[in-house]
Design a protein around this motif. Structure first.
Motif, PDB file in Angstrom:
ATOM      1  N   LEU A  12      38.378  44.195  31.299  1.00 28.90           N
ATOM      2  CA  LEU A  12      39.797  43.709  30.828  1.00 28.90           C
ATOM      3  C   LEU A  12      39.317  42.040  31.528  1.00 28.90           C
ATOM      4  O   LEU A  12      39.571  41.066  30.772  1.00 28.90           O
ATOM      5  CB  LEU A  12      40.831  44.101  31.020  1.00 28.90           C
ATOM      6  CG  LEU A  12      42.085  43.289  30.764  1.00 28.90           C
ATOM      7  CD1 LEU A  12      42.132  43.439  29.576  1.00 28.90           C
ATOM      8  CD2 LEU A  12      43.378  43.977  31.185  1.00 28.90           C
ATOM      9  N   ARG A  13      39.391  42.227  32.742  1.00 32.10           N
ATOM     10  CA  ARG A  13      39.692  40.952  33.446  1.00 32.10           C
ATOM     11  C   ARG A  13      38.515  40.091  32.931  1.00 32.10           C
ATOM     12  O   ARG A  13      38.410  38.847  33.049  1.00 32.10           O
ATOM     13  CB  ARG A  13      39.050  41.003  35.379  1.00 32.10           C
ATOM     14  CG  ARG A  13      39.978  39.258  36.062  1.00 32.10           C
ATOM     15  CD  ARG A  13      39.601  39.952  37.149  1.00 32.10           C
ATOM     16  NE  ARG A  13      39.715  38.753  38.174  1.00 32.10           N
ATOM     17  CZ  ARG A  13      40.169  37.972  37.752  1.00 32.10           C
ATOM     18  NH1 ARG A  13      39.183  37.109  36.849  1.00 32.10           N
ATOM     19  NH2 ARG A  13      40.213  36.740  38.498  1.00 32.10           N
ATOM     20  N   GLN A  14      37.190  40.447  32.488  1.00 33.03           N
ATOM     21  CA  GLN A  14      35.925  39.819  32.740  1.00 33.03           C
ATOM     22  C   GLN A  14      36.265  38.987  31.151  1.00 33.03           C
ATOM     23  O   GLN A  14      35.676  37.806  30.596  1.00 33.03           O
ATOM     24  CB  GLN A  14      35.079  40.706  32.710  1.00 33.03           C
ATOM     25  CG  GLN A  14      33.975  40.887  34.054  1.00 33.03           C
ATOM     26  CD  GLN A  14      34.961  42.121  34.424  1.00 33.03           C
ATOM     27  OE1 GLN A  14      35.579  42.456  34.346  1.00 33.03           O
ATOM     28  NE2 GLN A  14      34.560  43.061  36.177  1.00 33.03           N
ATOM     29  N   GLY A  15      36.737  39.742  30.166  1.00 32.91           N
ATOM     30  CA  GLY A  15      37.125  39.472  28.840  1.00 32.91           C
ATOM     31  C   GLY A  15      37.889  38.555  29.106  1.00 32.91           C
ATOM     32  O   GLY A  15      37.790  36.994  28.213  1.00 32.91           O
ATOM     33  N   LEU A  16      38.981  38.413  29.463  1.00 33.23           N
ATOM     34  CA  LEU A  16      40.005  37.302  29.708  1.00 33.23           C
ATOM     35  C   LEU A  16      39.343  36.069  29.989  1.00 33.23           C
ATOM     36  O   LEU A  16      39.842  34.896  29.830  1.00 33.23           O
ATOM     37  CB  LEU A  16      41.386  38.135  30.303  1.00 33.23           C
ATOM     38  CG  LEU A  16      42.328  38.937  29.718  1.00 33.23           C
ATOM     39  CD1 LEU A  16      43.092  39.842  31.461  1.00 33.23           C
ATOM     40  CD2 LEU A  16      43.512  38.304  28.935  1.00 33.23           C
ATOM     41  N   ALA A  17      38.946  36.004  31.698  1.00 29.08           N
ATOM     42  CA  ALA A  17      38.077  35.032  32.108  1.00 29.08           C
ATOM     43  C   ALA A  17      36.974  34.644  31.047  1.00 29.08           C
ATOM     44  O   ALA A  17      37.515  33.301  30.930  1.00 29.08           O
ATOM     45  CB  ALA A  17      37.470  35.537  33.110  1.00 29.08           C
ATOM     46  N   PHE A  18      36.280  35.389  29.881  1.00 25.97           N
ATOM     47  CA  PHE A  18      35.531  34.599  29.741  1.00 25.97           C
ATOM     48  C   PHE A  18      36.142  33.367  28.006  1.00 25.97           C
ATOM     49  O   PHE A  18      35.624  32.913  28.135  1.00 25.97           O
ATOM     50  CB  PHE A  18      34.352  35.558  28.647  1.00 25.97           C
ATOM     51  CG  PHE A  18      33.717  35.146  27.431  1.00 25.97           C
ATOM     52  CD1 PHE A  18      32.116  34.956  27.784  1.00 25.97           C
ATOM     53  CD2 PHE A  18      33.982  34.811  26.243  1.00 25.97           C
ATOM     54  CE1 PHE A  18      31.371  34.019  26.860  1.00 25.97           C
ATOM     55  CE2 PHE A  18      33.770  34.747  25.211  1.00 25.97           C
ATOM     56  CZ  PHE A  18      31.746  34.152  25.505  1.00 25.97           C
ATOM     57  N   TRP A  19      37.234  34.107  27.688  1.00 23.75           N
ATOM     58  CA  TRP A  19      37.861  33.452  26.779  1.00 23.75           C
ATOM     59  C   TRP A  19      38.242  32.230  27.355  1.00 23.75           C
ATOM     60  O   TRP A  19      38.914  31.161  27.467  1.00 23.75           O
ATOM     61  CB  TRP A  19      38.980  33.636  26.046  1.00 23.75           C
ATOM     62  CG  TRP A  19      38.491  34.614  24.914  1.00 23.75           C
ATOM     63  CD1 TRP A  19      38.508  36.256  24.448  1.00 23.75           C
ATOM     64  CD2 TRP A  19      37.530  34.840  23.631  1.00 23.75           C
ATOM     65  NE1 TRP A  19      37.812  36.603  23.821  1.00 23.75           N
ATOM     66  CE2 TRP A  19      37.141  35.552  22.813  1.00 23.75           C
ATOM     67  CE3 TRP A  19      36.861  32.957  23.745  1.00 23.75           C
ATOM     68  CZ2 TRP A  19      36.660  35.770  22.003  1.00 23.75           C
ATOM     69  CZ3 TRP A  19      35.547  33.385  22.771  1.00 23.75           C
ATOM     70  CH2 TRP A  19      35.711  34.561  21.979  1.00 23.75           C
ATOM     71  N   SER A  20      38.886  32.232  28.756  1.00 21.56           N
ATOM     72  CA  SER A  20      39.727  30.961  29.067  1.00 21.56           C
ATOM     73  C   SER A  20      38.314  29.518  29.508  1.00 21.56           C
ATOM     74  O   SER A  20      38.922  28.887  29.221  1.00 21.56           O
ATOM     75  CB  SER A  20      40.003  31.502  30.512  1.00 21.56           C
ATOM     76  OG  SER A  20      40.429  30.135  31.064  1.00 21.56           O
ATOM     77  N   TYR A  21      37.051  30.195  29.754  1.00 19.96           N
ATOM     78  CA  TYR A  21      35.981  29.078  30.167  1.00 19.96           C
ATOM     79  C   TYR A  21      35.738  28.728  29.026  1.00 19.96           C
ATOM     80  O   TYR A  21      35.775  27.320  28.479  1.00 19.96           O
ATOM     81  CB  TYR A  21      34.637  29.832  30.955  1.00 19.96           C
ATOM     82  CG  TYR A  21      34.874  29.899  32.271  1.00 19.96           C
ATOM     83  CD1 TYR A  21      35.346  29.350  33.360  1.00 19.96           C
ATOM     84  CD2 TYR A  21      34.955  31.008  32.641  1.00 19.96           C
ATOM     85  CE1 TYR A  21      35.413  29.508  33.932  1.00 19.96           C
ATOM     86  CE2 TYR A  21      35.230  31.899  33.907  1.00 19.96           C
ATOM     87  CZ  TYR A  21      35.787  30.823  35.010  1.00 19.96           C
ATOM     88  OH  TYR A  21      35.278  30.375  36.236  1.00 19.96           O
ATOM     89  N   ALA A  22      35.937  29.462  27.724  1.00 19.13           N
ATOM     90  CA  ALA A  22      35.505  28.929  26.667  1.00 19.13           C
ATOM     91  C   ALA A  22      36.573  28.412  25.651  1.00 19.13           C
ATOM     92  O   ALA A  22      36.388  27.058  25.100  1.00 19.13           O
ATOM     93  CB  ALA A  22      35.192  30.077  25.608  1.00 19.13           C
ATOM     94  N   ILE A  23      38.014  28.754  25.643  1.00 16.57           N
ATOM     95  CA  ILE A  23      38.717  27.890  25.683  1.00 16.57           C
ATOM     96  C   ILE A  23      39.325  27.008  26.188  1.00 16.57           C
ATOM     97  O   ILE A  23      39.496  25.570  24.423  1.00 16.57           O
ATOM     98  CB  ILE A  23      39.638  28.735  25.346  1.00 16.57           C
ATOM     99  CG1 ILE A  23      39.888  29.915  24.093  1.00 16.57           C
ATOM    100  CG2 ILE A  23      41.643  27.373  25.268  1.00 16.57           C
ATOM    101  CD1 ILE A  23      40.871  29.338  22.915  1.00 16.57           C
TER     102      ILE A  23
END
Length: 480
Positions: free
Chosen positions: A123-134
């Motif tokens: 979960l944490r890695q997934g949330l962080a992924f979209w933060s960088y992408a956005i």
């Protein structure tokens, strides 16, 4: 949105205060961060997975004639590298490491969304992924050049798609002042001329926390999701204002416009008609949408006065009430009323179409202003139907949240949290008011759908009756 998921979602909601409170028995929670970012969490431990979606209130509705198609191009660039993952290869590697088999994004009229499902432990890695992408896309020149060609191929490929042609024609004729605000594709010329600076301007203007929402569902704890989102997204800087210009014209057609569409998907055995009008917009006409939604529910009753009127007409020869439909779709600035019927091809399609139109205008619209349509019994039946359908598409957190993201983008948070309470107050007078404001004496776009063979056999009759032909050469707003 699916028609009409508002009925489903809001029938479930219990309107508690919104600061980290449970909103429904289905395990839906809502938070708002200090920077304005909205968070919805839906707990569902049926599988050890977590669905993560981030949605921005943008898309076709926020376009201009000069940048139509660039929100879609921007969506494509989200997977081409950012501050954490410098290029597409690194981005794909990060997705693979999280065990993600499916990921995607889409641009719609009112939203741009990105999503995937990860193992709950990621979960944490997934949330962080979209933060960088956005927040930190690179917009590297060669990647942009490559992706332009991908988007151009999509535009040109869709120009022969029957559904896309019809959708384009609706935008061109019902929204003549700004048809590009329903066209996510845009034009080949605009896309090929796009610069990284234009895309970065879109990012700084619309990709901001107070114009975005994060949706998380699955085998998660709502308070843990909130803690992680606050940690990862809490320093995302909000903006003071987000530009948005409502579409001004609610009744742009001075006269009824009649069209015939030789649709390759149509059968020689049937003739279909559709009547389209502008409806209320969530951005400017929210008060009218409640009566509109109840109107749509009343239309669905199989033995209701509306369907009975058309089913019993011998000239139309409609096989079953399931072939009669009508609804209102809520959108931020392009609300649409759609009515349709499918009839057996047992006589001249022009005669059948003209008869349907006359019956609608002279009998159906007056009927919609009477107790026979919206009386107490009819309203009670409609509300019971909505109640019975309330668990539709709520079996998975992903299905629920994807629908929720659409309605949040089109209507906003305040509309969302007050909807159920206001729908409970809808009465017959509200339905009548909607009909009088948006249907009575309003000019719409009437379309007859026939097979190409049936059109050719009746081409002269359609022309004599004043029908214009819809085709790939005249449907798109940018083809002069």
């Amino acid at each position: 949105m699916t028609k009409r998921l508002f009925f489903l979602l809001f029938s479930l909601l219990l309107l508690f205060p919104l600061s980290a409170k449970k909103m429904s028995q289905q395990g839906l929670y809502h938070y708002t961060l200090d920077n304005g970012l909205t968070l919805f969490v839906m707990e569902n431990n049926s599988a050890p997975l977590a669905f993560i979606m981030i949605t921005v209130r943008a898309g076709a509705v926020t376009q201009s004639a000069e940048n139509a198609g660039l929100f879609h191009l921007y969506e494509h660039m989200m997977f081409k590298g950012n501050a954490k993952y410098p290029d597409q290869k690194a981005t794909m590697a990060a997705l693979n490491e999280m065990g993600i088999s499916e990921w995607n994004g889409f641009t719609a009229t009112d939203e741009v969304s990105y999503y995937f499902t990860v193992p709950a432990k990621m979960l944490r890695q997934g949330l962080a992924f979209w933060s960088y992408a956005i927040r930190t896309p690179r917009m590297e020149a060669q990647e942009l050049a490559n992706e332009k060609e991908v988007v151009v191929s999509e535009i040109t490929g869709n120009m022969t798609n029957p559904g896309r042609i019809m959708y384009a024609a609706l935008g061109k004729h019902l929204f003549p002042e700004k048809p590009w605000r329903r066209d996510t594709s845009g034009t080949v010329e605009i896309v090929r001329a796009a610069s990284a600076e234009q895309l970065k301007d879109i990012q700084s203007t619309y990709y901001v926390p107070n114009n975005a929402a994060v949706f998380v569902g699955g085998d998660v704890s709502h308070d843990e999701v909130y803690r992680l989102v606050k940690e990862i997204y809490g320093d995302w800087k909000k903006t003071d204002s987000i530009p948005f210009e409502p579409v001004p014209a609610k009744n742009p057609l001075p006269n009824l416009q009649k069209f015939v569409y030789p649709d390759a998907r149509s059968s020689d055995s049937f003739v279909q008609v559709g009547y389209y009008l502008r409806g209320p917009d969530a951005e400017t006409d929210a008060a009218d949408t409640y009566g509109a939604d109840m109107w749509g529910a009343l239309l669905q009753k199989p033995d209701g006065s509306y369907k009975t009127l058309f089913k019993n007409d011998e000239i139309l020869a409609i096989p079953d009430t399931n072939y009669i439909s009508g609804y209102y779709s809520t959108e931020r600035a392009s609300g649409l009323i759609q009515l349709s019927s499918v009839m057996q091809n047992d006589r001249s399609p022009v005669e059948k179409a003209e008869h349907w139109l006359e019956l609608f205008l002279t009998k159906a619209v007056p009927l919609m202003q009477t107790d026979a349509f919206f009386g107490a019994d009819a309203l009670a039946d409609a509300k019971a139907m909505l109640e019975n359908n309330k668990y539709y598409e709520v079996e998975t957190a992903e299905g629920f949240l994807r629908s929720l993201s659409n309605l949040w983008a089109s209507s906003g948070l305040d509309y969302f949290v007050s909807y159920d309470k206001k729908m409970q107050k809808v009465r017959g007078k509200d339905v009548k008011s909607f009909v009088q404001k948006y249907l009575v004496d309003k000019k719409g776009m009437f379309v007859v759908f026939v097979s190409p063979q049936l059109y050719e056999a009746n081409k002269a009759d359609f022309a004599a009756a004043g029908y214009q032909v819809i085709n790939a050469e005249n449907a798109f707003w940018w083809k002069k």
